[in-house]
Scaffold this motif. Structure first.
Motif, short mmCIF file in Angstrom:
data_model
loop_
_atom_site.label_atom_id
_atom_site.label_comp_id
_atom_site.label_asym_id
_atom_site.label_seq_id
_atom_site.Cartn_x
_atom_site.Cartn_y
_atom_site.Cartn_z
N ARG A 53 0.82 -1.20 0.00
CA ARG A 53 0.00 0.00 0.00
C ARG A 53 0.86 1.26 0.00
O ARG A 53 0.56 2.23 -0.70
CB ARG A 53 -0.93 -0.01 1.23
N GLU A 54 1.91 1.26 0.80
CA GLU A 54 2.78 2.43 0.87
C GLU A 54 3.45 2.72 -0.47
O GLU A 54 3.60 3.87 -0.88
CB GLU A 54 3.86 2.23 1.95
N GLN A 55 3.84 1.67 -1.19
CA GLN A 55 4.44 1.86 -2.51
C GLN A 55 3.44 2.41 -3.51
O GLN A 55 3.79 3.24 -4.35
CB GLN A 55 5.02 0.54 -3.01
N ILE A 56 2.19 1.95 -3.42
CA ILE A 56 1.17 2.45 -4.32
C ILE A 56 0.92 3.94 -4.08
O ILE A 56 0.86 4.74 -5.02
CB ILE A 56 -0.14 1.65 -4.15
N VAL A 57 0.80 4.30 -2.80
CA VAL A 57 0.57 5.72 -2.47
C VAL A 57 1.77 6.55 -2.89
O VAL A 57 1.60 7.66 -3.44
CB VAL A 57 0.31 5.87 -0.96
N LEU A 58 2.96 6.04 -2.68
CA LEU A 58 4.17 6.78 -3.06
C LEU A 58 4.26 6.96 -4.57
O LEU A 58 4.68 8.01 -5.07
CB LEU A 58 5.41 6.07 -2.54
N SER A 59 3.83 5.94 -5.32
CA SER A 59 3.83 6.07 -6.79
C SER A 59 2.82 7.12 -7.24
O SER A 59 3.08 7.88 -8.19
CB SER A 59 3.52 4.73 -7.43
N LEU A 60 1.68 7.19 -6.57
CA LEU A 60 0.71 8.25 -6.88
C LEU A 60 1.30 9.62 -6.59
O LEU A 60 1.10 10.57 -7.36
CB LEU A 60 -0.57 8.03 -6.07
N CYS A 61 2.02 9.73 -5.48
CA CYS A 61 2.65 11.01 -5.14
C CYS A 61 3.67 11.42 -6.19
O CYS A 61 3.73 12.58 -6.60
CB CYS A 61 3.33 10.91 -3.77
N VAL A 62 4.47 10.45 -6.65
CA VAL A 62 5.46 10.75 -7.68
C VAL A 62 4.76 11.17 -8.98
O VAL A 62 5.20 12.12 -9.66
CB VAL A 62 6.35 9.51 -7.93
#
Length: 467
Positions: free
Chosen positions: A90-99
């Motif tokens: 989940r954290e990677q998905i959110v971080l990819s959205l942020c990027v």
């Protein structure tokens, strides 16, 4: 005493799909007859009185726009499922959205300016190339870079938000066609985009099927073919006059017509608020329903009962897009010859209604049926707001500055999305209800900006309507 858990599936009422389909069908089907009975008749898109060249262009453009919408929708429909299949946290998905939103903020905000300077054709070709490269990379690589993929697709989405509209308006102006014909194309774009997204869901489901391991990357193959078709169409089937604008001249014009006009600032704020609301709706709508279901289970367990209902999000998705089609189909009725309502008034009402709907959702309304109804009303308002804002841009924004105005107006929304994704999604310092409350506040302030725009606007409204 043992607790018995009964598993059931919550689905929208089948009559809701029938109602939305029949309403959209009748709204579009009866429009020409209503126009013919009007003394101040406005041509409808079904008339044959349009010039053959524009009708041909409109059909080809809507076909290209639909294919581009399918490419855009492929990622949104099965992207999260692909993340889950690859074991992305989940954290990677959110971080990819942020990027991705950071790329949209710091790079995508200026792509509209670039398109005004070099022409829309080259930027649309870039849109197709980004999708082509991303799809090929995902097809040949077992684990493509999550962040680079997110950056590429976010930039493609930024281009999609302005390039096709600016191209269509430029071609319309070059042919000297009636402004009401341009308005027809605006709402048809929203209808075709929504229909393409529904068809996109059906396509992905049929491609993936039950054998996920073998068919997981079939949508990437489809994206490759669609990108090649769109790229060929743009390259061979689109003739664009050479567009050479000096940067200094463009900067002077932009400062005089955009930055110095308070009406454009109001219009830009309305565009940013609806972009923020729609973006976070699609991020939070599924978690909202899932969390609500879990709350039902928790509340029922305290009384020695349990509600193990499941929610079929795949059945709610077409319901929401169908509501958007219904809202768009109301555009020619409200803006037609017999209607005296101004564009600003209609937008004011739509922003107020959508703001009220999001406010109710933010206050944690705990009924799945009512919640889906609220979601549908919100999307019906969005379906009407999108062509109305495009109509206002035609009234206020010079066509040579249209792409830059749209892309720069989305910068505040992308900045706010990035902030709330980091604070709410990654660090978990802000609740989802707070984010929705901010979205509702933005919609209410947009209603106020439409009221101010009506008071300050001095455009030749009646002259525009009669052209």
């Amino acid at each position: 005493m043992a607790v018995i858990i009964e598993n059931s599936i919550w689905e929208p009422n089948p009559y809701l799909f029938i109602f939305i389909f029949l309403s959209c069908f009748l709204s579009i089907l009866l429009l020409p007859y209503a126009s013919k009975n009007s003394s101040t008749r406005t041509p409808s898109p079904f008339d044959h009185g349009f010039s053959s060249s524009f009708s041909s262009f409109q059909r080809k453009f809507l076909l290209l726009y639909s294919l581009a919408s399918v490419m855009e929708g492929l990622w949104s429909v099965y992207g999260e499922f692909e993340y889950t299949y690859r074991g992305v946290s989940r954290e990677q998905i959110v971080l990819s959205l942020c990027v991705g939103y950071a790329a949209s903020l710091f790079v995508g905000s200026f792509l509209g300016v670039l398109s005004d300077l070099i022409g829309q054709k080259k930027v649309c070709m870039t849109f197709c190339i980004i999708h082509l490269v991303t799809a090929v990379w995902k097809r040949i690589s077992v684990h493509p870079s999550l962040f680079i993929t997110s950056i590429g697709l976010s930039l493609a989405t930024s281009i999609f938000s302005f390039s096709f509209e600016a191209w269509m308006v430029h071609h319309h102006e070059k042919q000297g066609q009636r402004q009401d014909m341009l308005s027809d194309t605006f709402w048809l774009m929203t209808v075709f985009e929504s229909v393409s997204l529904i068809g996109n869901q059906m396509l992905v489901n049929s491609l993936v099927g039950d054998n996920v391991k073998i068919n997981m990357f079939s949508p990437s193959t489809v994206a490759v073919f669609l990108a090649l078709i769109c790229l060929t169409f743009v390259t061979k089937g689109w003739t664009e006059a050479s567009q050479r604008i000096e940067l200094e001249d463009y900067r002077t014009s932009f400062s005089a017509y955009i930055f110095s006009d308070k009406r454009i600032w109001l219009l830009a704020w309305a565009q940013a608020s609806i972009h923020f609301s729609v973006a976070f709706f699609w991020i939070l709508w599924a978690p909202t329903l899932v969390v609500l279901r879990l709350k039902y289970k928790l509340n029922r367990c305290t009384s020695n009962l349990a509600d193990g209902r499941e929610v079929h999000l795949g059945l709610i998705y077409p319901c929401l897009l169908g509501s958007r089609i219904l809202g768009s189909s109301l555009f020619p009725w409200l803006m037609g010859g017999t209607s005296s309502i101004r564009t600003e008034d209609c937008l004011l009402y739509c922003f107020v209604i959508s703001g009220l709907v999001i406010s109710i959702v933010a206050f944690d309304y705990q009924d799945l049926g009512v919640l889906v109804m609220l979601f549908s009303i919100f999307h019906a308002c969005v379906g009407l707001i999108v062509p109305l804002l495009a109509r206002l841009r035609t009234m206020y924004v010079p066509n040579k500055l249209r792409g830059g105005m749209i892309s720069l107006s989305l910068a505040p929304a992308n900045a706010a999305i990035l902030f709330f994704l980091l604070q709410g999604g990654y660090y978990r310092r802000i609740e989802n209800s707070v984010i929705l409350a901010f979205a509702a506040l933005g919609l209410f302030t947009s209603a106020g900006s439409m009221y101010a725009l009506k008071r300050w606007g001095k455009h030749p409204y009646q002259a525009w309507q009669k052209q």
